[in-house]
Design an enzyme around this catalytic site. Sequence first.
Site, PDB file in Angstrom:
ATOM      1  CD  GLU A 100     -21.940 -32.955  10.469  1.00 42.62           C
ATOM      2  OE1 GLU A 100     -23.067 -32.670  10.966  1.00 42.62           O
ATOM      3  OE2 GLU A 100     -21.096 -32.085  10.168  1.00 42.62           O
ATOM      4  CD  GLU A 168     -17.917 -45.219  22.161  1.00 40.23           C
ATOM      5  OE1 GLU A 168     -17.366 -43.789  22.364  1.00 40.23           O
ATOM      6  OE2 GLU A 168     -17.661 -46.088  22.137  1.00 40.23           O
ATOM      7  CG  HIS A 222     -10.498 -36.392  25.872  1.00 41.17           C
ATOM      8  ND1 HIS A 222      -9.714 -36.412  24.683  1.00 41.17           N
ATOM      9  CD2 HIS A 222     -11.822 -36.713  25.378  1.00 41.17           C
ATOM     10  CE1 HIS A 222     -10.283 -36.705  23.632  1.00 41.17           C
ATOM     11  NE2 HIS A 222     -11.832 -36.813  23.991  1.00 41.17           N
ATOM     12  CB  CYS A 339     -12.510 -33.476  16.444  1.00 46.62           C
ATOM     13  SG  CYS A 339     -11.500 -34.692  15.621  1.00 46.62           S
TER      14      CYS A 339
HETATM   15  N1  SAH Z   1     -17.494 -41.142  20.795  1.00 46.25           N
HETATM   16  C1  SAH Z   1     -16.115 -41.575  19.975  1.00 46.25           C
HETATM   17  C2  SAH Z   1     -15.871 -41.055  18.767  1.00 46.25           C
HETATM   18  C3  SAH Z   1     -16.526 -39.598  18.309  1.00 46.25           C
HETATM   19  S1  SAH Z   1     -15.411 -38.238  18.643  1.00 46.25           S
HETATM   20  C4  SAH Z   1     -14.904 -41.058  21.055  1.00 46.25           C
HETATM   21  O1  SAH Z   1     -15.264 -40.325  21.910  1.00 46.25           O
HETATM   22  O2  SAH Z   1     -13.945 -41.339  20.651  1.00 46.25           O
HETATM   23  C5  SAH Z   1     -13.812 -38.373  18.025  1.00 46.25           C
HETATM   24  C6  SAH Z   1     -12.974 -37.567  18.758  1.00 46.25           C
HETATM   25  O3  SAH Z   1     -13.264 -36.286  18.796  1.00 46.25           O
HETATM   26  C7  SAH Z   1     -12.784 -37.932  20.094  1.00 46.25           C
HETATM   27  O4  SAH Z   1     -11.578 -38.248  20.444  1.00 46.25           O
HETATM   28  C8  SAH Z   1     -13.657 -36.589  20.793  1.00 46.25           C
HETATM   29  O5  SAH Z   1     -13.168 -36.677  22.115  1.00 46.25           O
HETATM   30  C9  SAH Z   1     -12.867 -35.526  20.086  1.00 46.25           C
HETATM   31  N2  SAH Z   1     -13.582 -34.452  20.433  1.00 46.25           N
HETATM   32  C10 SAH Z   1     -14.873 -34.171  20.893  1.00 46.25           C
HETATM   33  N3  SAH Z   1     -15.183 -32.833  20.860  1.00 46.25           N
HETATM   34  C11 SAH Z   1     -14.180 -32.156  20.600  1.00 46.25           C
HETATM   35  C12 SAH Z   1     -13.900 -30.718  20.460  1.00 46.25           C
HETATM   36  N4  SAH Z   1     -14.963 -29.710  20.766  1.00 46.25           N
HETATM   37  N5  SAH Z   1     -12.636 -30.632  19.994  1.00 46.25           N
HETATM   38  C13 SAH Z   1     -11.576 -31.224  19.697  1.00 46.25           C
HETATM   39  N6  SAH Z   1     -11.934 -32.728  19.717  1.00 46.25           N
HETATM   40  C14 SAH Z   1     -13.372 -33.055  20.264  1.00 46.25           C
END
Ligand code: SAH
Length: 353
Positions: A100, A168, A222, A339
Site C-alpha cells: 500500500e 519497519e 507513543h 496512519c
Molecule cells: N514502523 C514505522 C513506520 C510505520 S507506522 C514506525 O513505527 O514508525 C507510521 C506511523 O503511524 C507510526 O508513528 C505509527 O506508530 C503510527 N500509527 C500506527 N497505528 C496508528 C493508528 N491506529 N493511529 C494513528 N497512528 C498510528
Amino acid sequence: MPNSTAAPLLGQSLSELSDWVEAQGQPAYRGKQLHNWIYDKGARSLGDITVFPKKWREQVCEAAAGGVGFIGRSQIAKRAVANDDTVKYLLKMADGQIVETVGIPTEKRLTVCVSSQVGCPMACDFCATGKGGFTRNLATHEIIDQVLTVQEDFDRRVSHIVFMGMGEPLLNSKNVVAAVRSLNEDVGIGQRNITISTVGLPGYIRRLGELKLQATLAVSLHASNQPLRERLIPSAAQYPIAELFDECRNYVKQTGRRISFEYLLLAELNDWPEHADELAEHLRGFQSHVNLIPYNPIVEVDYKRPDSSRVSGFKRALEDRHIAVSVRYSRGLDVDAACGQLRASELQKLAEA
Ligand code: SAH
C-alpha cells in the site's frame, strides 16, 4: 517474473546503468538515455524507450522476459480517492504481493507515504498492519516504484517522502537506504524532504546515524515511560526507553539533524498531563520536535481518540515546557489510508483474487 540473478534497472545509478548498457554492446551514452527514461519519463519496459534502436529493443525485450533488463515497475491493483484528495494505491509487485502507498497532496507539496515491507513484524497493538503479520522486505526498486507511481498518477513532482506506510524501515535498512540514495540522486528529491519513521530497535538508530544521511529520522515513541511503552509496543520490552533516548541523542550528534518524535494520543491512556510532563522531562535540551498523532481507530482494539480539547491540552502542556510540538491529523481516514490503517489481510485477498 524476473529471475533473481538479474538486478532490476530501477534503483541503479547513472554509472551502473551505463555499465549495463555497455555490457549489452551499446555505446555508454545510451546509459544516460536509459536513466532519463526510467526516472523521468517513467518507462515500464525497455520496449517503451523509443530513442533506442528498434532491433536492440526487440532483443532486450525478449531477454527481459528472463529478467535481464527488467525495469521493476509495479501495477496499480486498486486506487481509492478520499474526501480530502488523498489517494490510496494497492500496488502489485512482480511476485503478486501487494503493498500500500498513499499520495497526500497539498497546495505546495505532494507527499508519498511509502511502505518498506509487505506486512510488519513489530505487532504494535494499535496498528492494523501489525495485526496481519510479516511477509517480506521490499526490494529497493519496489520502494522507488511507489514514488514514481504516485508522481505519474498525480502528474506532478513528488516533493516529500515519508516511510510511514507498511513495515519497519530499519529492519530493511539496506534496501531503504539504497532507495533513499536513489530517490535523492536519480529521482531528484531532497534528502531533507525524506523522513524515515521507526519504532526503534536496539543499535539500529546508531548504525543509521553512522551513514550521516540528511534524511529526517522520526521515532515512534507513543509513551512517556517504559511500562506504558511496553504495553503498546511489544518490542519495547527489549529496548529500555533510556537507551532509546541515548541512541537518539547520539544520532543528533552524528548527523547534526534534529529528531521528530511521534506520539500517538490514546484517550485516557497516554494523554494525561503527567505524561506530557514526563515527556517534556525526557526531551529537555534535546534538538527534537514532537508530532502528536490523534489515534485513528482500527477494528481489532478498543482504544479511543481523545477529543480535540484533550489534544490541545496535551499540546499546550508541552509548549509550556518549551517543547517544539505540532498536531498531525492523518489524511485519508475515509479510505483507510491514514496512519496505522494499512491492513495486510485485505491486501492479501486482493493479491489472491
Ligand atoms: N514502523 C514505522 C513506520 C510505520 S507506522 C514506525 O513505527 O514508525 C507510521 C506511523 O503511524 C507510526 O508513528 C505509527 O506508530 C503510527 N500509527 C500506527 N497505528 C496508528 C493508528 N491506529 N493511529 C494513528 N497512528 C498510528
